[in-house]
Design an enzyme around this catalytic site. Structure first.
Site, PDB file in Angstrom:
ATOM      1  N   HIS A   1      -4.557 103.937 -62.237  1.00 49.55           N
ATOM      2  CA  HIS A   1      -3.547 104.985 -62.048  1.00 49.55           C
ATOM      3  C   HIS A   1      -3.707 105.567 -60.648  1.00 49.55           C
ATOM      4  O   HIS A   1      -4.762 106.124 -60.327  1.00 49.55           O
ATOM      5  CB  HIS A   1      -3.736 106.104 -63.074  1.00 49.55           C
ATOM      6  CG  HIS A   1      -3.558 105.642 -64.487  1.00 49.55           C
ATOM      7  ND1 HIS A   1      -2.335 105.625 -65.121  1.00 49.55           N
ATOM      8  CD2 HIS A   1      -4.443 105.122 -65.381  1.00 49.55           C
ATOM      9  CE1 HIS A   1      -2.472 105.136 -66.348  1.00 49.55           C
ATOM     10  NE2 HIS A   1      -3.749 104.822 -66.528  1.00 49.55           N
TER      11      HIS A   1
ATOM     12  N   HIS B   1      -0.913  99.455 -74.200  1.00 51.90           N
ATOM     13  CA  HIS B   1      -1.797 100.555 -74.619  1.00 51.90           C
ATOM     14  C   HIS B   1      -1.789 100.523 -76.145  1.00 51.90           C
ATOM     15  O   HIS B   1      -0.870 101.046 -76.767  1.00 51.90           O
ATOM     16  CB  HIS B   1      -1.293 101.896 -74.085  1.00 51.90           C
ATOM     17  CG  HIS B   1      -2.219 103.036 -74.411  1.00 51.90           C
ATOM     18  ND1 HIS B   1      -2.861 103.784 -73.445  1.00 51.90           N
ATOM     19  CD2 HIS B   1      -2.645 103.532 -75.606  1.00 51.90           C
ATOM     20  CE1 HIS B   1      -3.627 104.697 -74.035  1.00 51.90           C
ATOM     21  NE2 HIS B   1      -3.510 104.571 -75.351  1.00 51.90           N
TER      22      HIS B   1
ATOM     23  N   LYS C   1       4.091  97.137 -68.539  1.00 49.90           N
ATOM     24  CA  LYS C   1       3.151  97.931 -69.336  1.00 49.90           C
ATOM     25  C   LYS C   1       3.859  98.647 -70.470  1.00 49.90           C
ATOM     26  O   LYS C   1       4.789  99.413 -70.221  1.00 49.90           O
ATOM     27  CB  LYS C   1       2.455  98.952 -68.420  1.00 49.90           C
ATOM     28  CG  LYS C   1       1.542  99.948 -69.138  1.00 49.90           C
ATOM     29  CD  LYS C   1       0.307  99.287 -69.717  1.00 49.90           C
ATOM     30  CE  LYS C   1      -0.486 100.236 -70.596  1.00 49.90           C
ATOM     31  NZ  LYS C   1      -1.284 101.196 -69.832  1.00 49.90           N
TER      32      LYS C   1
ATOM     33  N   ASP D   1      -9.005 101.818 -65.531  1.00 52.29           N
ATOM     34  CA  ASP D   1      -8.246 102.943 -66.086  1.00 52.29           C
ATOM     35  C   ASP D   1      -8.682 104.252 -65.436  1.00 52.29           C
ATOM     36  O   ASP D   1      -8.765 105.288 -66.096  1.00 52.29           O
ATOM     37  CB  ASP D   1      -8.391 103.018 -67.617  1.00 52.29           C
ATOM     38  CG  ASP D   1      -7.342 103.933 -68.234  1.00 52.29           C
ATOM     39  OD1 ASP D   1      -6.368 104.292 -67.538  1.00 52.29           O
ATOM     40  OD2 ASP D   1      -7.519 104.320 -69.404  1.00 52.29           O
TER      41      ASP D   1
ATOM     42  N   HIS E   1      -7.749  98.422 -71.859  1.00 50.90           N
ATOM     43  CA  HIS E   1      -8.903  99.321 -72.092  1.00 50.90           C
ATOM     44  C   HIS E   1      -9.388  99.311 -73.537  1.00 50.90           C
ATOM     45  O   HIS E   1      -9.361 100.325 -74.225  1.00 50.90           O
ATOM     46  CB  HIS E   1      -8.614 100.752 -71.632  1.00 50.90           C
ATOM     47  CG  HIS E   1      -7.248 101.298 -71.995  1.00 50.90           C
ATOM     48  ND1 HIS E   1      -6.739 101.234 -73.262  1.00 50.90           N
ATOM     49  CD2 HIS E   1      -6.301 101.908 -71.241  1.00 50.90           C
ATOM     50  CE1 HIS E   1      -5.553 101.781 -73.277  1.00 50.90           C
ATOM     51  NE2 HIS E   1      -5.255 102.195 -72.056  1.00 50.90           N
TER      52      HIS E   1
ATOM     53  N   HIS F   1      -6.393  97.693 -64.040  1.00 53.26           N
ATOM     54  CA  HIS F   1      -5.711  98.819 -64.705  1.00 53.26           C
ATOM     55  C   HIS F   1      -6.050 100.081 -63.924  1.00 53.26           C
ATOM     56  O   HIS F   1      -7.142 100.638 -64.068  1.00 53.26           O
ATOM     57  CB  HIS F   1      -6.180  98.939 -66.164  1.00 53.26           C
ATOM     58  CG  HIS F   1      -5.497 100.030 -66.932  1.00 53.26           C
ATOM     59  ND1 HIS F   1      -4.958  99.823 -68.179  1.00 53.26           N
ATOM     60  CD2 HIS F   1      -5.259 101.338 -66.648  1.00 53.26           C
ATOM     61  CE1 HIS F   1      -4.427 100.952 -68.625  1.00 53.26           C
ATOM     62  NE2 HIS F   1      -4.612 101.891 -67.706  1.00 53.26           N
TER      63      HIS F   1
HETATM   64  C1  NCD Z   1      -4.174 107.832 -68.522  1.00 47.15           C
HETATM   65  C2  NCD Z   1      -3.494 108.751 -67.515  1.00 47.15           C
HETATM   66  O1  NCD Z   1      -4.009 109.842 -67.270  1.00 47.15           O
HETATM   67  O2  NCD Z   1      -2.435 108.368 -66.969  1.00 47.15           O
HETATM   68  N1  NCD Z   1      -5.095 108.609 -69.312  1.00 47.15           N
HETATM   69  C3  NCD Z   1      -6.160 108.138 -69.987  1.00 47.15           C
HETATM   70  O3  NCD Z   1      -6.783 108.910 -70.711  1.00 47.15           O
HETATM   71  N2  NCD Z   1      -6.554 106.885 -69.869  1.00 47.15           N
HETATM   72  C4  NCD Z   1      -3.151 107.133 -69.341  1.00 47.15           C
HETATM   73  C5  NCD Z   1      -3.701 105.989 -70.149  1.00 47.15           C
HETATM   74  O4  NCD Z   1      -4.032 104.940 -69.606  1.00 47.15           O
HETATM   75  O5  NCD Z   1      -3.821 106.151 -71.368  1.00 47.15           O
HETATM   76 ZN    ZN Z   2      -4.443 103.883 -68.145  1.00 48.07          ZN
END
Ligand code: NCD
Ligand code: ZN
Length: 335
Positions: free
Chosen positions: A15, A134, A95, A240, A168, A13
């Site tokens: 970003h 999520h 997702k 995450d 998560h 996971h």
């Molecule tokens: C994530 C993001 O910034 O894209 N933020 C977070 O707090 N984890 C999005 C997500 O996974 O919820």
């Molecule tokens: Zn995330």
């Protein structure tokens, strides 16, 4: 000096964002991980085959010197069968975000109508495309994940052949769900194995520990540790890691997301060693994910060494968790 070797670490996971942020951030994951499930919450989100292919190309262009497999995802919408059949070979998962629940999720699902979602989810099950979720309602912030358990149960029961990944997870309720339904799995971040709400707001407020879902209670932390440290076969590491520019975190209206990618393996070594469970870390950071997703990453060997390592204050304008603090483990080599 004490060392620990990890083979083909995977972050299930992640970003990576886009543009300059992608160029700065992607190499950090590509250095120490063999691959990662790439989140589709760009602006606008990744919703077409062309989007997936083009985003993957931008990721590969950002990591020219490392072997790194971006396992691509689509942003969940009710997609028709022809589209899913056509896109299937380009993606590893889809997702699902409840609408507006976190960063860039405005186009997510606003009602969990099983009949409406049925055709998409049945087709995903047929094609073997896992659904990553999520799992938070829009209720009271500390209860959002626990309240979502009813939706997980309905999805798990209605689509028994669909692999559903509870992303998560942060609560003992989510941990308990793992053994209740065969088709439910989970990712766990490194920060949720370290902190509770107390660390976020119990003293001076810590913007770099603020994320969705918010860290919970000590008993939740214990439940997460119990399955992670034993490398429960249905849990896998999903960091995450969610980078935001420093001014979006240290501001009035702090963006949600903890940036962990460059120090995740070091922190995991520290946690697993502390509980005398280092032998289980390989399953948590790679083997379980390989079995659950049926993926087979190319060889990568990461050797960590037990020695002091000072976390950089920032990586290209993004402040990591524990910036400036000293960790007990460092990455020694990657081959
Ligand atoms: C994530 C993001 O910034 O894209 N933020 C977070 O707090 N984890 C999005 C997500 O996974 O919820
Ligand atoms: Zn995330």
């Amino acid at each position: 000096m004490k060392t620990h070797t990890l083979l083909m670490p995977l972050d299930m996971h992640l970003h990576l964002r886009d543009g300059v942020m992608l160029e700065n951030i992607a190499p950090l994951s590509a250095y120490s991980f063999s691959g990662a499930i790439i989140m589709p919450n760009l602006v606008p989100p990744v919703t077409t085959k062309e989007d997936v292919i083009a985003y993957k190309e931008r990721i590969m262009a950002a990591v020219p010197n490392d072997y790194f497999e971006p396992y691509m995802t689509l942003f969940y919408q009710n997609y028709d069968k022809d589209f899913l059949v056509d896109v299937a070979e380009e993606i590893t998962a889809i997702k699902l975000y409840p609408a507006g629940i976190t960063t860039n999720s405005e186009g997510g699902v606003s009602s969990f109508d099983i009949e409406e979602m049925g055709p998409t989810l049945e087709t995903m099950a047929e094609l073997g495309i896992p659904l990553c979720v999520h799992g938070e309602t829009d209720g009271f912030v500390m209860d959002r994940e626990a309240e979502f358990m009813g939706i997980y149960e309905e999805l798990a029961k209605s689509f028994p052949n669909l692999k559903i990944i509870m992303e998560h997870i942060t609560t003992k309720e989510a941990v308990a769900m793992l053994d209740k339904y065969e088709n439910l799995y989970a990712t766990i971040t490194v920060h949720h194995l370290l902190i509770t709400l107390d660390d976020v707001v119990g003293g001076m407020m810590q913007p770099h520990l603020f994320c969705k879902p918010i860290a919970k209670r000590p008993e939740d932390l214990d439940a997460l540790l119990s399955v992670a440290l034993d490398a429960h076969p249905k849990v896998m590491f999903g960091g995450d890691s969610a980078p935001h520019p420093q001014h979006k975190k240290e501001s009035c209206g702090c963006a949600a997301g903890v940036f962990t990618a460059p120090i995740a393996l070091q922190l995991l070594c520290e946690i697993f060693e502390q509980f005398d469970k280092l032998d289980n870390l390989q399953a948590f950071v790679s083997d379980n994910a390989q079995s659950i997703y049926g993926i087979c990453p190319e060889f990568k060997e990461v050797v960590l060494e037990k020695r002091p390592f000072v976390v950089p204050e920032n990586y290209a304008g993004v402040v990591p968790i524990y910036a400036g603090e000293t960790l007990n483990w460092a990455i020694e080599s990657v081959e």
